[in-house]
Design an enzyme around this catalytic site. Structure first.
Site, PDB file in Angstrom:
ATOM      1  N   THR A 249       9.940  11.161 -25.447  1.00  0.00           N
ATOM      2  CA  THR A 249       9.528  12.155 -26.432  1.00  0.00           C
ATOM      3  C   THR A 249       8.478  13.127 -25.894  1.00  0.00           C
ATOM      4  OG1 THR A 249       8.206  10.334 -27.346  1.00  0.00           O
ATOM      5  CG2 THR A 249      10.175  10.975 -28.555  1.00  0.00           C
ATOM      6  N   GLU A 250       7.807  12.750 -24.793  1.00  0.00           N
ATOM      7  CA  GLU A 250       6.927  13.694 -24.081  1.00  0.00           C
ATOM      8  C   GLU A 250       6.875  13.323 -22.605  1.00  0.00           C
ATOM      9  OE1 GLU A 250       2.974  14.357 -25.576  1.00  0.00           O
ATOM     10  OE2 GLU A 250       3.655  14.394 -27.670  1.00  0.00           O
ATOM     11  N   ASN A 251       6.905  14.360 -21.775  1.00  0.00           N
ATOM     12  CA  ASN A 251       6.717  14.236 -20.332  1.00  0.00           C
ATOM     13  C   ASN A 251       6.570  15.649 -19.800  1.00  0.00           C
ATOM     14  OD1 ASN A 251       8.632  14.217 -17.494  1.00  0.00           O
ATOM     15  ND2 ASN A 251       6.956  12.733 -17.611  1.00  0.00           N
TER      16      ASN A 251
END
Length: 433
Positions: free
Chosen positions: A347-349
């Site tokens: 969901t985040e990177n």
């Protein structure tokens, strides 16, 4: 050529307070505006995503991406306790409908750090009453919009308060020398001003006046969290999940965690085990009925016999002060998969950099790791880069540049970067190596 299948969700993410602008009923808006604020600058209009969301989502669509993760802002939906704003729920309906018109899968986060100011006055994230307030908010949103939402992340980085508590402890730990330890910005995966001890007294005095309460009782989502606060956060998640499944069982429900790639040198194994337990494993009992897990990773931490080993002078760093290490993502996915046998969504990177070619390289190397994990049989079903837009990075203001799209904030003009096209090409054509 390493290709992702057509069903793989690939896109980018944002958070409401960081991009929408004029989130005037939120706790963060208050904290940004007070005298002696720890925030480098106020968010103000941010990047005006509230009004320009169609343009921004279209830019994502134009390069071939198919997924957009964004948050619904609780402070807009319920600006005062118990009073839900129909106009604002219709705004988010319009965002969701536009996603569907463009064949973009929306992944909605119900809480991404910012909270209504009234919630903090009522006791905030250490108060038992917050469980019921979050349940009511979740029920309203899903009752109104649930038929348009295939995936919901209840709470973003539920472990963030515990991570901040560890940072604050290190800042105030004298180790018997009467010298506080130095803490670097790369120690935590959020825009936190760590050079704050000497300013904190004036800041909290101003906060007490702004919230009309004893500043020692102000408990925002980013406050260092007690064990009781940890329980409250996770019970909020469980209540929201229950409500979502009651109203619309087809919605896939999960939560997201901030996870470092913890690596051990000889003698550092116990530190790694402790960090992995505190960051993730101790939350597992609350997640058994979830449908997916949101993994959020930016870098690694190396542990030796004395604990975390700081990067040496020759280590490649991002603009945030993290080690530039895209391979961390694949390692974290592998670690999580040992304890989690349901779908994983990244969901985040991403990274903050002024040199977009570094972002292109980062994405390629990180997604190579994701693809390898999938080849190993790990059920990774999506990847949303952080962030779609250069935006408001909390206490650090607008200097950090994570975005696939640059924004001239004097005109709010969008300038897509090469990395946006690169990510779209990966979705369409695969990785070259």
């Amino acid at each position: 050529m390493k290709k992702f299948n057509n069903d793989f969700m690939m896109g980018a993410a944002t958070a409401a307070h960081q991009v929408e602008g004029n989130n005037i009923y939120s706790d963060f808006w208050t904290m940004e505006q007070v005298p002696h604020s720890m925030y480098k600058e106020p968010s103000l209009e941010a990047v005006d995503h509230y009004n320009k969301f169609k343009e921004d989502i279209q830019l994502l669509v134009d390069v071939g991406l198919n997924t957009y993760r964004f948050s619904i802002e609780w402070a807009r939906i319920e600006p005062t306790k118990g009073d839900f704003d129909k106009k604002e729920i219709e705004h988010y309906r319009e965002v969701l409908e536009f996603c569907h018109q463009k064949n973009v899968t929306p992944i909605v986060t119900l809480h991404h750090f910012s909270s209504p100011k009234w919630l903090i006055i009522e006791g905030g994230w250490e108060s038992e009453s917050t469980i019921n307030y979050f349940e009511n908010y979740s029920r309203y949103v899903v009752s109104e919009l649930g038929d348009l939402i295939p995936y919901i992340c209840t709470i973003n980085e539920a472990n963030m308060g515990k991570q901040i508590a560890k940072i604050i402890k290190r800042m105030t730990d004298t180790n018997g020398t009467n010298q506080t330890q130095k803490v670097d910005s790369g120690d935590i995966q959020v825009g936190l001003n760590v050079d704050m001890k000497e300013k904190m007294e004036n800041y909290y005095r101003a906060l007490g006046e702004a919230f009309g309460m004893d500043p020692r009782n102000i408990q925002t989502f980013h406050n260092p969290r007690t064990d009781n606060g940890e329980r409250i956060i996770m019970e909020c998640h469980e209540k929201a999940r229950s409500v979502i499944k009651e109203i619309n069982p087809a919605i896939k429900v999960g939560i997201t965690f901030s996870l470092y790639d913890h690596q051990a040198l000889h003698g550092g194994e116990a530190f790694v085990e402790q960090e992995q337990h505190e960051d993730f494993l101790n939350y597992l009992p609350y997640l058994q009925e979830d449908d997916f897990l949101g993994v959020q990773n930016y870098s690694r931490k190396i542990h030796g016999p004395e604990g975390v080993i700081k990067p040496d002078e020759g280590t490649r760093l991002t603009k945030m002060g993290y080690e530039y290490y895209p391979e961390a993502l694949g390692n974290v996915i592998r670690f999580v998969s040992k304890h989690w046998d349901k779908p994983i969504i990244v969901t985040e990177n991403g990274l903050s950099t002024d040199h977009d070619e570094e972002r292109v390289e980062f994405i390629e190397r990180a997604l190579t790791g994701v693809h390898q994990c999938m080849d190993e049989g790990i059920d990774v079903i999506g990847y949303t880069y952080w962030s779609l837009l250069d935006n408001f990075e909390w206490q650090l203001g607008y200097d950090q540049t994570f975005g696939l799209i640059a924004v001239d904030r004097t005109t709010q003009t969008r300038h897509p970067k090469e990395s946006l096209s690169f990510l779209g090409n990966v979705k369409k054509s695969g990785l070259n190596r």
